[in-house]
Design an enzyme around this catalytic site. Structure first.
Site, PDB file in Angstrom:
ATOM      1  N   GLU A 297       0.930  -1.466   0.516  1.00 57.10           N
ATOM      2  CA  GLU A 297       0.006   0.122   0.250  1.00 57.10           C
ATOM      3  C   GLU A 297       0.946   1.305  -0.070  1.00 57.10           C
ATOM      4  O   GLU A 297       0.857   1.892   0.955  1.00 57.10           O
ATOM      5  CB  GLU A 297      -0.764  -0.062   1.191  1.00 57.10           C
ATOM      6  CG  GLU A 297      -2.272   0.979   0.632  1.00 57.10           C
ATOM      7  CD  GLU A 297      -1.686   1.981   1.574  1.00 57.10           C
ATOM      8  OE1 GLU A 297      -1.494   2.744   0.822  1.00 57.10           O
ATOM      9  OE2 GLU A 297      -2.038   2.235   2.290  1.00 57.10           O
ATOM     10  N   CYS A 332      -1.734   8.558   2.369  1.00 57.46           N
ATOM     11  CA  CYS A 332      -1.217   8.164   1.352  1.00 57.46           C
ATOM     12  C   CYS A 332      -2.473   9.200   1.010  1.00 57.46           C
ATOM     13  O   CYS A 332      -2.565   8.712  -0.684  1.00 57.46           O
ATOM     14  CB  CYS A 332      -1.140   7.154   1.755  1.00 57.46           C
ATOM     15  SG  CYS A 332      -2.371   5.954   2.748  1.00 57.46           S
TER      16      CYS A 332
END
Length: 551
Positions: A297, A332
């Protein structure tokens, strides 16, 4: 189930503790699991962060000093192991068999154990004193507003509540298919990997490591957890809370180290799967080093498109501000680029964004230190963008004032820069414009109806596909954009956002077989287990059976 635990917590909170300095320190904060006090952390009262391996907490030969991101004062000492001290961690992982600590055929009672642990941990985090402790501790090491920090704790609490009772064993639900003849049946099972590793970043010190750690444990794996040393104190305290809630101390290890030592641990211990959350550069290196046994990720240059239908302008502006600048842009999922339809460009949207950005202040940490990009680096990137023909500064673009943030960190005002769409698509500009700046920084551009294919081209050329938002209630527009994009977590509709990683839906990238999710049953099963098929074929063999000719 959890009432005795809560009663013990309340009893311990008021009890007077005597004895060794360890217990005096451990219980002086009225939380029986805690060894630090978030409010007292300072150069005069530094905290220590230890390692956990094979069920024992311990130090290392040297200490890494973490400075307060708000004033530069050394206030945390982290016991970072070096390359000569990794043997216990390698041995601990190596002792775990490939079939895990539990699976559907081995120690199934542990599925129930983890349901109980989740029940207790979820209730612990619902106690105001405990949630306040973690929210304040998060603020000390990864400065963000109290609302943002508390939100991280609340998401973690809800996650635990989602996996109470029988929900952990439901993750391992199997299926059966009838065979070709009597006595034959095929069964599919979710199987652990066994020894695994988890590497998580600084920006969500509690939520990301907890959700991935527990997912690994639920499925029967033994994880080694490494959190960025700047913030690892948060997870160290959470590990202690989990032990207080019944987590067997030998089920998971916790290590502090630099990247080089951690890389050596991975190469020598050879975990069957590693979960990495962080930068794309490190992610790609690990993918090679670990020969593909990894889920990622990684970074996201996340986009938002404002469609042709203009509605609820104040609400949309507020969401844009939150997406781009909450946590000082250090998510993010933060909004990195905003594509405005010309109908939105004709409204006061930009001026409203400017007003909202200028409300943010260091005093309440609605803007604050940037922990991985310096002020100079961000302003240098801005200046490069402003060299593009037609580019202009919309707001921000200046350092924060009147602060004591150390120079190793960044400190800039929330910033937005306009770059024409035609210029973005030029080969000479594209990589620069789409470079992720992990701070309060976004690019803004404008498009016409006829230019939607150009917008879609810009999205197709991006490397990371984490989150996205399509702000429109025009169904045909939504269909066109969603059908021609790939981001794994895409919000659609008037209230669409790019940020927000709650426990109730998938959060993760798409378009990459290595992509990892977090938080949901689907994510846990994808990341932390593999498929195993067992075909039973017990007979009977017909009494009239004879050996057939060779084939």
């Amino acid at each position: 189930m959890y009432r005795p635990l809560v009663a013990r917590l309340l009893r311990d909170s008021v009890a007077t503790r005597k004895g060794s300095s360890h217990f005096a320190r451990r219980f002086s904060h009225s939380l029986p699991f805690a060894t630090v006090d978030a409010e007292e952390l300072s150069g005069a009262k530094p905290a220590e962060v230890l390692n956990l391996v094979q069920g024992n907490w311990g130090g290392s030969s040297s200490w890494h000093t973490v400075v307060d991101p708000l004033n530069g004062e050394p206030f945390i000492k982290v016991a970072e192991v070096d390359e000569t001290e990794i043997k216990p961690f390698v041995e601990s992982l190596s002792k775990c068999p490939k079939h895990g600590l539990h699976n559907p055929f081995k120690s199934p009672e542990r599925y129930l154990l983890y349901g109980d642990i989740s029940t207790k941990a979820g209730h612990m985090l619902s106690i105001p004193k405990v949630s306040e402790f973690f929210a304040r501790l998060i603020q000390r090491v990864a400065p963000k507003s109290y609302h943002q920090a508390l939100g991280e704790v609340q998401v973690t609490q809800k996650f635990f509540e989602n996996f109470t009772g029988d929900q952990v064993r439901f993750l391992a639900r199997s299926f059966g298919v009838p065979g070709n003849h009597l006595g034959q049946q095929s069964n599919g099972f979710r199987w652990p990997f066994g020894p695994v590793a988890i590497i998580t970043p600084f920006n969500f010190p509690l939520e990301i490591p907890v959700l991935q750690l527990m997912g690994a444990l639920y499925m029967g794996n033994k994880p080694l957890l490494k959190v960025d040393s700047k913030v690892s104190i948060v997870m160290e305290q959470m590990m202690r809370l989990l032990h207080y809630c019944g987590l067997p101390v030998g089920d998971a290890d916790f290590v502090n180290s630099d990247g080089k030592a951690m890389n050596k641990i991975l190469l020598e211990a050879n975990p069957r799967m590693t979960l990495f959350t962080g930068s794309s550069r490190v992610a790609e290196k690990l993918a090679l080093d670990l020969k593909g046994r990894i889920k990622l990720e990684d970074a996201g240059f996340d986009w938002k498109i404002l469609g042709p239908d203009v509605n609820e302008a104040d609400y949309v502006a507020w969401v844009c501000d939150q997406d781009a600048y909450a946590c000082s842009g250090q998510k993010c999922s933060a909004q990195s680029i905003l594509f405005m339809h010309e109908n939105w460009a004709a409204t006061p949207l930009i001026s409203r964004l400017k007003e909202l950005a200028e409300r943010r202040k260091l005093e309440d940490l609605t803007v604050g230190p940037v922990l991985t990009v310096t002020t100079e680096a961000m302003l240098d990137h801005l200046n490069k963008l402003l060299q593009i023909p037609g580019a202009k500064l919309l707001f921000g673009g200046k350092p924060l004032e009147n602060h004591t943030i150390p120079s190793i960190y960044g400190a800039v005002k929330p910033t937005a820069v306009y770059v024409p769409l035609e210029e973005i698509l030029k080969v000479s500009n594209y990589e620069l414009v789409t470079k992720e700046i992990f701070g309060p920084f976004q690019v803004v551009t404008e498009y016409k109806n006829s230019q939607l294919p150009m917008v879609l081209e810009a999205l197709e050329r991006m490397h990371a596909h984490l989150t996205a938002a399509v702000v429109s209630n025009d169904q045909l527009f939504l269909q066109e954009v969603i059908g021609n994009t790939v981001n794994g977590t895409t919000y659609a509709g008037l209230r669409a956002r790019t940020t927000g990683a709650p426990q109730n839906h998938w959060f993760g990238p798409a378009g990459d077989p290595r992509g990892a999710g977090i938080g949901t049953p689907e994510a846990i099963k994808l990341v932390w287990s593999c498929h195993r098929e067992i075909i039973y074929d017990i007979g009977p063999v017909s009494h009239h059976w004879e050996i057939p000719p060779s084939t």
